[in-house]
Design a protein around this motif. Structure first.
Motif, PDB file in Angstrom:
ATOM      1  N   LEU A  15       0.832  -1.202   0.000  1.00 36.53           N
ATOM      2  CA  LEU A  15       0.000   0.000   0.000  1.00 36.53           C
ATOM      3  C   LEU A  15       0.869   1.256   0.000  1.00 36.53           C
ATOM      4  O   LEU A  15       2.003   1.228   0.468  1.00 36.53           O
ATOM      5  CB  LEU A  15      -0.878   0.027   1.253  1.00 36.53           C
ATOM      6  N   GLN A  19      -1.667   5.096   3.378  1.00 37.85           N
ATOM      7  CA  GLN A  19      -2.619   4.025   3.680  1.00 37.85           C
ATOM      8  C   GLN A  19      -2.003   3.011   4.642  1.00 37.85           C
ATOM      9  O   GLN A  19      -2.708   2.452   5.484  1.00 37.85           O
ATOM     10  CB  GLN A  19      -3.078   3.341   2.399  1.00 37.85           C
ATOM     11  N   ARG A  85     -19.095   6.790   1.404  1.00 37.20           N
ATOM     12  CA  ARG A  85     -17.636   6.581   1.468  1.00 37.20           C
ATOM     13  C   ARG A  85     -17.106   6.937   2.859  1.00 37.20           C
ATOM     14  O   ARG A  85     -17.513   7.918   3.470  1.00 37.20           O
ATOM     15  CB  ARG A  85     -16.967   7.462   0.422  1.00 37.20           C
ATOM     16  N   LYS A 100      -7.949   9.046   2.197  1.00 38.27           N
ATOM     17  CA  LYS A 100      -8.035   9.202   0.748  1.00 38.27           C
ATOM     18  C   LYS A 100      -8.827   8.034   0.183  1.00 38.27           C
ATOM     19  O   LYS A 100      -8.765   6.926   0.706  1.00 38.27           O
ATOM     20  CB  LYS A 100      -6.645   9.221   0.121  1.00 38.27           C
ATOM     21  N   ASP A 101      -9.555   8.279  -0.915  1.00 38.12           N
ATOM     22  CA  ASP A 101     -10.289   7.197  -1.562  1.00 38.12           C
ATOM     23  C   ASP A 101      -9.362   6.455  -2.518  1.00 38.12           C
ATOM     24  O   ASP A 101      -8.155   6.711  -2.580  1.00 38.12           O
ATOM     25  CB  ASP A 101     -11.559   7.700  -2.254  1.00 38.12           C
ATOM     26  N   GLU A 102      -9.940   5.516  -3.277  1.00 36.90           N
ATOM     27  CA  GLU A 102      -9.149   4.678  -4.180  1.00 36.90           C
ATOM     28  C   GLU A 102      -8.456   5.478  -5.281  1.00 36.90           C
ATOM     29  O   GLU A 102      -7.499   5.008  -5.888  1.00 36.90           O
ATOM     30  CB  GLU A 102     -10.021   3.569  -4.797  1.00 36.90           C
ATOM     31  N   ASN A 103      -8.903   6.710  -5.528  1.00 35.12           N
ATOM     32  CA  ASN A 103      -8.280   7.565  -6.546  1.00 35.12           C
ATOM     33  C   ASN A 103      -7.336   8.599  -5.940  1.00 35.12           C
ATOM     34  O   ASN A 103      -6.871   9.504  -6.632  1.00 35.12           O
ATOM     35  CB  ASN A 103      -9.360   8.282  -7.367  1.00 35.12           C
ATOM     36  N   GLY A 104      -7.099   8.502  -4.635  1.00 26.34           N
ATOM     37  CA  GLY A 104      -6.210   9.449  -3.972  1.00 26.34           C
ATOM     38  C   GLY A 104      -6.868  10.755  -3.598  1.00 26.34           C
ATOM     39  O   GLY A 104      -6.185  11.711  -3.238  1.00 26.34           O
TER      40      GLY A 104
END
Length: 184
Positions: A15, A19, A85, A100-104
């Motif tokens: 990761l 993260q 989310r 942060k989400d999966e797209n940063g």
């Protein structure tokens, strides 16, 4: 269920560093709650040009609308919601850690402890719970400090109308944000 420490370390190494730190805090039992923004996408119907197979706009060729642009209705997202989310953690020491989400993308814009005892959050989607109902109309948006009279008024408002945020299955909805207990 027992998890092999070597397996956990291997998963963490794959990761990004931020993260890794977030998941390590969860594993060390430093995180008390996760914050979920429950806003939904805001959509509206709009007239958009009708295009031919080559991507060119089409026009009426006959009738009373001759020469006018052909359009059709299309639903478009005008404000993206987070749609459930997880945007932050509340740590056991009371600090808030944005995620942060999966797209940063970091969705948490701001947070504060409210005078009703709850945490308030502002998300980039537009949802904002930083002002408690007993503070509404008293706290100033420009950030000026409340006066002594303002503090008395907030306390009086809180006595007249105490908060009623029920915790059900280790979750509570505070003005559109779900605050969910992590672990046992």
């Amino acid at each position: 269920m027992q998890v092999n420490d070597q397996l956990v370390n291997q998963m963490l190494r794959n990761l990004p560093q931020d993260q890794q730190n977030q998941f390590a805090a969860v594993l060390r039992n430093e995180v008390a709650y996760e914050v979920v923004c429950n806003s939904q996408d805001q959509t509206e119907e709009r007239d958009v040009p009708t295009l031919d197979a080559d991507g060119n706009e089409q026009f009426y060729k006959t009738g009373e609308r001759k020469g006018q642009l052909k359009t059709h209705k299309e639903t478009v997202v005008v404000q993206q919601g987070t749609n459930g989310r997880v945007i932050a953690y509340i740590n056991k020491d009371g600090s808030v850690t944005p995620l942060k989400d999966e797209n940063g993308v970091m969705w948490l814009r701001s947070s504060r402890r409210r005078t009703d005892g709850e945490y308030g959050f502002e998300c980039w989607c537009g949802l904002d719970s930083r002002i408690a109902p007993n503070e509404a109309g008293i706290l100033k948006a420009d950030g000026t400090q409340p006066t002594k009279e303002d503090l008395y008024q907030m306390a009086e408002n809180l006595q007249k109308s105490p908060p009623k945020y029920a915790t059900i299955n280790h979750e509570r909805d505070v003005d559109g944000f779900i605050i969910r207990k992590v672990g046992k």
